[in-house]
Design a protein around this motif. Sequence first.
Motif, PDB file in Angstrom:
ATOM      1  N   LYS A   1     -57.722  -8.850  56.797  1.00 62.19           N
ATOM      2  CA  LYS A   1     -58.768  -8.563  55.813  1.00 62.19           C
ATOM      3  C   LYS A   1     -59.477  -9.826  55.347  1.00 62.19           C
ATOM      4  O   LYS A   1     -60.664  -9.801  55.013  1.00 62.19           O
ATOM      5  N   MET A   2     -58.749 -10.931  55.300  1.00 61.87           N
ATOM      6  CA  MET A   2     -59.391 -12.180  54.897  1.00 61.87           C
ATOM      7  C   MET A   2     -60.371 -12.656  55.958  1.00 61.87           C
ATOM      8  O   MET A   2     -61.375 -13.287  55.637  1.00 61.87           O
ATOM      9  N   LEU A   3     -60.066 -12.340  57.210  1.00 54.67           N
ATOM     10  CA  LEU A   3     -60.940 -12.789  58.286  1.00 54.67           C
ATOM     11  C   LEU A   3     -62.312 -12.130  58.202  1.00 54.67           C
ATOM     12  O   LEU A   3     -63.313 -12.748  58.555  1.00 54.67           O
ATOM     13  N   TYR A   4     -62.352 -10.878  57.722  1.00 51.92           N
ATOM     14  CA  TYR A   4     -63.690 -10.304  57.555  1.00 51.92           C
ATOM     15  C   TYR A   4     -64.092 -10.217  56.080  1.00 51.92           C
ATOM     16  O   TYR A   4     -65.005  -9.504  55.719  1.00 51.92           O
ATOM     17  N   ARG A   5     -63.388 -11.011  55.285  1.00 52.93           N
ATOM     18  CA  ARG A   5     -63.759 -11.238  53.886  1.00 52.93           C
ATOM     19  C   ARG A   5     -63.735  -9.945  53.061  1.00 52.93           C
ATOM     20  O   ARG A   5     -64.602  -9.692  52.249  1.00 52.93           O
ATOM     21  N   GLU A   6     -62.707  -9.121  53.332  1.00 57.87           N
ATOM     22  CA  GLU A   6     -62.473  -7.977  52.464  1.00 57.87           C
ATOM     23  C   GLU A   6     -61.550  -8.432  51.334  1.00 57.87           C
ATOM     24  O   GLU A   6     -61.509  -7.849  50.264  1.00 57.87           O
ATOM     25  N   GLU A   7     -60.804  -9.510  51.622  1.00 57.80           N
ATOM     26  CA  GLU A   7     -59.970 -10.172  50.615  1.00 57.80           C
ATOM     27  C   GLU A   7     -60.345 -11.647  50.602  1.00 57.80           C
ATOM     28  O   GLU A   7     -60.800 -12.185  51.601  1.00 57.80           O
ATOM     29  N   LYS A   8     -60.133 -12.253  49.451  1.00 59.01           N
ATOM     30  CA  LYS A   8     -60.413 -13.684  49.314  1.00 59.01           C
ATOM     31  C   LYS A   8     -59.091 -14.419  49.108  1.00 59.01           C
ATOM     32  O   LYS A   8     -58.245 -13.935  48.369  1.00 59.01           O
ATOM     33  N   PRO A   9     -58.899 -15.569  49.737  1.00 53.75           N
ATOM     34  CA  PRO A   9     -57.670 -16.332  49.457  1.00 53.75           C
ATOM     35  C   PRO A   9     -57.745 -16.991  48.082  1.00 53.75           C
ATOM     36  O   PRO A   9     -58.840 -17.261  47.588  1.00 53.75           O
TER      37      PRO A   9
ATOM     38  N   VAL B   1     -65.710  -5.464  63.680  1.00 59.53           N
ATOM     39  CA  VAL B   1     -64.411  -5.038  63.155  1.00 59.53           C
ATOM     40  C   VAL B   1     -64.080  -3.632  63.660  1.00 59.53           C
ATOM     41  O   VAL B   1     -64.924  -2.738  63.650  1.00 59.53           O
ATOM     42  N   VAL B   2     -62.839  -3.462  64.114  1.00 60.77           N
ATOM     43  CA  VAL B   2     -62.370  -2.153  64.588  1.00 60.77           C
ATOM     44  C   VAL B   2     -61.179  -1.751  63.721  1.00 60.77           C
ATOM     45  O   VAL B   2     -60.276  -2.557  63.497  1.00 60.77           O
ATOM     46  N   PHE B   3     -61.201  -0.521  63.227  1.00 57.47           N
ATOM     47  CA  PHE B   3     -60.141  -0.075  62.318  1.00 57.47           C
ATOM     48  C   PHE B   3     -59.263   0.995  62.930  1.00 57.47           C
ATOM     49  O   PHE B   3     -59.665   1.718  63.829  1.00 57.47           O
ATOM     50  N   GLN B   4     -58.094   1.121  62.316  1.00 58.57           N
ATOM     51  CA  GLN B   4     -57.195   2.197  62.709  1.00 58.57           C
ATOM     52  C   GLN B   4     -57.826   3.557  62.391  1.00 58.57           C
ATOM     53  O   GLN B   4     -57.729   4.490  63.157  1.00 58.57           O
TER      54      GLN B   4
END
Lengths: 300, 231
Positions: free
Chosen positions: B48-56, B85-88
């Motif tokens: 999620k951090m890689l596509y910036r859905e979360e921030k470190p 991005v590909v999701f489950q």
Amino acid sequence: MKGIRALGRYFRDASKSVVRNFSLSLASISCITITLIVVSISIVISLNVENFAESIRKDVTVVVFLDNDTTKEEIKQIEEDLKKIENIDKMEFKTKQEAADEAKEDNEIFETVVDGWTEDTNPLLDSFMLKVKNVEIIKDTVKEIKKLPKINTVNYGEDIVDQLVTVFKVIEKVCIIAVISLIVVTAFLIANTIKLAIFSRKTEIEIMRLVGASNISIKVPFIIEGLFLGIIGSVIPIIITIYGYITIYNYFGGKILSSSLAKLIEPYPFVYLASLLLLGIGMLVGMFGSWRAVRKYLKI
Amino acid sequence: MELIRIADVQKTYKNGVVALYDFNLSIKKGEFVFVIGASGSGKSTLIKMLYREEKPDKGEIIIGGINVAKLKNRKVYILRRKIGVVFQDFKLLPKLTVYENVAFAMEVFSIDKKQIHKRVLEVLELVGLKHKARQYPNQLSGGEQQRVVIARAIVNKPKLLICDEPTGNLDPDTSMEIMKVLEEINEMGTTIIMATHDREIVNKLRKRVIMLEEGRLVKDYEKGQYNDERN
């Protein structure tokens, strides 16, 4: 070219989604419609009250009676002095003979009595009839007039005027507060309704962001959609305002309480201006609501 | 050439759970990387951090020159346009057809319609779904839906494809088909990072494997396998 194409797509998408999400659109539209009807009623009432107030203000007459022994030179001097008082708009001098004649015309009972008067026995007084520019400071004006020499009494229907001034001030304030708070409440109510509508499209927004749509390009279609909802929502209130006001105006023959003072505002162009105002409020409120609602989903 | 650099990243959720701790990772252009680990290992947080859905909370994440950790909300789209991005759970729009779903990702760029048409058919062919372009997502099987998602993810020719358990909802055979498509994309030069639980896939493909445990990177193998020793 790129911008125009994008804008065209925004409008197309917005109208599509109004239709696609019809039931939710309908909820937002009826919300706008109902509140705009109430807003319309308060606007019509407050503007008419303002209108009554204005005409009554213009009608207030201050009568300045002069002492019986005032000479013609002194009357001239008083006239000059009165002209110097800023709040006085128009004035008219009435001799006691003219006052007697008027009284005669008013009522037959006076006729014989008045006919018995001569120049010396006429108990009436010479007077100035004054109109003021601002009725709210009438008390100060009267005080100034009283300072002049040879003034017998100054009369302006004090109690009634004072009461009217206060009552109108209160009504005006109430109406303004009502209209503003209604608009604010509507904006938030609509924001909430649209929020519900948008909640069902959370995934859509999420996906738009995922595929790289900028926040602005996500917001704009929703804001345009809000604009459409506002326009559609203001149609019925506008129709009601136009036909309703004209009907009321014709029913009362343009006045209320059969008083020549309490005149209703002429329907044209008043109804058109009111309609434009409603349309404007509807559009703004719809856009504001959408903007607030979509903002929530664009964080992170 | 380095495409992704993650340095000293730390992430703690509001409830006090430490998702990632002192995390460092470097991924080169053109690599195919599996991210494995048990639930709660920080795998999803990393993705999620890689596509910036979360921030470190701390540290640096640099993807193709963009410092993702410092990216402002309203600028996220700049990153998203460079990645797929590909999701489950697919995340397809149910009211749009297969074609429209894929074209949707290009329309945000205000690209010319003819160009969109050409490119969408091209990627649909690549994933083998050109003949179903006019169908709606609910008319497709899970594997087909996932292929639409992949088509959407690569339609803008991203340098990086992030896959969050893309085969999580699919049966083994369909999963292998999806992996074939992904390998093909990888061979064309796209870097792929894929989080997965699927042991069979990892063992079969023999790519780089990164293993996470309690928020730390514990193993990093070239041509690795999903070992039985822990799972």
